[in-house]
Write a protein that holds these residues in place. Structure first.
Motif, PDB file in Angstrom:
ATOM      1  N   ALA A  75      37.081  24.682  57.034  1.00  0.00           N
ATOM      2  CA  ALA A  75      38.486  25.092  57.086  1.00  0.00           C
ATOM      3  C   ALA A  75      39.125  25.029  55.698  1.00  0.00           C
ATOM      4  N   ALA A  76      38.798  23.978  54.942  1.00  0.00           N
ATOM      5  CA  ALA A  76      39.352  23.848  53.590  1.00  0.00           C
ATOM      6  C   ALA A  76      38.899  25.000  52.694  1.00  0.00           C
ATOM      7  N   LYS A  77      37.621  25.371  52.797  1.00  0.00           N
ATOM      8  CA  LYS A  77      37.104  26.481  51.988  1.00  0.00           C
ATOM      9  C   LYS A  77      37.729  27.810  52.402  1.00  0.00           C
ATOM     10  N   ALA A  78      37.937  28.004  53.707  1.00  0.00           N
ATOM     11  CA  ALA A  78      38.576  29.243  54.180  1.00  0.00           C
ATOM     12  C   ALA A  78      39.997  29.339  53.628  1.00  0.00           C
ATOM     13  N   PHE A  79      40.709  28.215  53.627  1.00  0.00           N
ATOM     14  CA  PHE A  79      42.062  28.182  53.070  1.00  0.00           C
ATOM     15  C   PHE A  79      42.030  28.460  51.566  1.00  0.00           C
ATOM     16  N   GLN A  80      41.087  27.836  50.851  1.00  0.00           N
ATOM     17  CA  GLN A  80      40.947  28.069  49.408  1.00  0.00           C
ATOM     18  C   GLN A  80      40.635  29.532  49.117  1.00  0.00           C
ATOM     19  N   CYS A  81      39.832  30.144  49.969  1.00  0.00           N
ATOM     20  CA  CYS A  81      39.501  31.565  49.821  1.00  0.00           C
ATOM     21  C   CYS A  81      40.763  32.412  49.942  1.00  0.00           C
ATOM     22  N   ASP A  82      41.613  32.092  50.918  1.00  0.00           N
ATOM     23  CA  ASP A  82      42.886  32.819  51.073  1.00  0.00           C
ATOM     24  C   ASP A  82      43.752  32.663  49.821  1.00  0.00           C
ATOM     25  N   LEU A  83      43.803  31.450  49.288  1.00  0.00           N
ATOM     26  CA  LEU A  83      44.592  31.208  48.077  1.00  0.00           C
ATOM     27  C   LEU A  83      44.046  32.009  46.899  1.00  0.00           C
ATOM     28  N   LYS A  84      42.726  32.069  46.789  1.00  0.00           N
ATOM     29  CA  LYS A  84      42.088  32.809  45.698  1.00  0.00           C
ATOM     30  C   LYS A  84      42.392  34.303  45.802  1.00  0.00           C
ATOM     31  N   ILE A  85      42.282  34.855  46.999  1.00  0.00           N
ATOM     32  CA  ILE A  85      42.577  36.275  47.212  1.00  0.00           C
ATOM     33  C   ILE A  85      44.038  36.560  46.891  1.00  0.00           C
ATOM     34  N   SER A  86      44.934  35.670  47.341  1.00  0.00           N
ATOM     35  CA  SER A  86      46.368  35.836  47.039  1.00  0.00           C
ATOM     36  C   SER A  86      46.614  35.827  45.539  1.00  0.00           C
ATOM     37  N   SER A  87      45.927  34.944  44.837  1.00  0.00           N
ATOM     38  CA  SER A  87      46.072  34.852  43.388  1.00  0.00           C
ATOM     39  C   SER A  87      45.542  36.112  42.701  1.00  0.00           C
ATOM     40  N   GLU A  88      44.363  36.566  43.129  1.00  0.00           N
ATOM     41  CA  GLU A  88      43.770  37.770  42.541  1.00  0.00           C
ATOM     42  C   GLU A  88      44.654  38.996  42.749  1.00  0.00           C
ATOM     43  N   MET A  89      45.332  39.051  43.890  1.00  0.00           N
ATOM     44  CA  MET A  89      46.203  40.183  44.194  1.00  0.00           C
ATOM     45  C   MET A  89      47.616  39.979  43.656  1.00  0.00           C
ATOM     46  N   GLU A  90      47.813  38.833  42.992  1.00  0.00           N
ATOM     47  CA  GLU A  90      49.110  38.479  42.427  1.00  0.00           C
ATOM     48  C   GLU A  90      50.212  38.459  43.479  1.00  0.00           C
ATOM     49  N   VAL A  91      49.864  37.938  44.644  1.00  0.00           N
ATOM     50  CA  VAL A  91      50.847  37.757  45.706  1.00  0.00           C
ATOM     51  C   VAL A  91      51.523  36.423  45.442  1.00  0.00           C
ATOM     52  N   ASP A  92      52.742  36.504  44.892  1.00  0.00           N
ATOM     53  CA  ASP A  92      53.454  35.286  44.550  1.00  0.00           C
ATOM     54  C   ASP A  92      54.880  35.268  45.093  1.00  0.00           C
ATOM     55  N   GLU A  93      55.196  36.250  45.951  1.00  0.00           N
ATOM     56  CA  GLU A  93      56.502  36.305  46.593  1.00  0.00           C
ATOM     57  C   GLU A  93      56.308  36.568  48.067  1.00  0.00           C
TER      58      GLU A  93
END
Length: 197
Positions: A75-93
């Motif tokens: 579960a922690a890795k799945a959450f980290q993966c979501d954070l990484k994808i959000s960062s790569e897509m520059e989703v910050d709002e």
């Protein structure tokens, strides 16, 4: 072994969603719907492990498996993966939506902020190079069984009718004891009563 420090993290709700999804997509959807209900209607602290356990139990998850998964690396890795994808897509709002088409090599289109429905249709039309055919709207009760808590305004938008018409339909269902009106700090909502209990 359970990571006790995880009980205090603001990310616990997000990780618990990942843990719920490990029991299946439908289980994950039911869990997040109930979590939103607890937050917005009952004004509960969804970063509290006791509230999260209550949520998991109320939607019928295997509680022992769920708790093991909440504290698991998976579960922690799945959450980290979501954070990484959000960062790569520059989703910050928030809110942000990223649209992709079938061509993997094409970049997605990120939209940040709230826009009218027509804007999203226009984006999809351009990406698909043609007007997207909307899915047929299900009957109201079928929709409510899949999305059990709704505001009148949301139902009016979804079904493209006036809020007054929605109120009339929901009051009929209330008389039939199929829905319940709930007052909260964030306004009033309608809750579908499964099996009319």
């Amino acid at each position: 072994m359970k990571n006790r420090s995880l009980q205090q993290t603001p990310h616990l709700a997000a990780i618990s969603i990942k843990a719920a999804e490990l029991q299946g997509k439908k289980a994950g959807v039911r869990f997040i719907q109930k979590l939103q209900e607890l937050l917005f209607i009952e004004d509960k602290d969804i970063s509290d492990i006791n509230v999260i356990q209550q949520c998991a139990q109320s939607v019928g998850l295997d509680l022992n498996e769920f708790l093991q998964d909440v504290y698991s690396e998976t579960a922690a890795k799945a959450f980290q993966c979501d954070l990484k994808i959000s960062s790569e897509m520059e989703v910050d709002e928030m809110p942000s939506m990223v649209f992709f088409n079938e061509k993997i090599e094409d970049e997605g289109i990120k939209i940040t902020g709230l826009y009218s429905y027509d804007i999203y249709v226009q984006i999809l039309t351009e990406m698909l190079q043609g007007y997207p055919k909307p899915a047929e709207k299900p009957p109201l009760e079928v929709f409510l069984s899949l999305n059990p808590v709704n505001a009148t305004q949301d139902l009016a938008l979804i079904f493209d009718v006036s809020p007054q018409k929605v109120e009339r339909q929901m009051k009929k269902l209330q008389i039939q004891q199929k829905v319940q009106k709930i007052a909260s700090l964030h306004g009033s909502y309608w809750r579908y009563k499964y099996n009319n209990l």
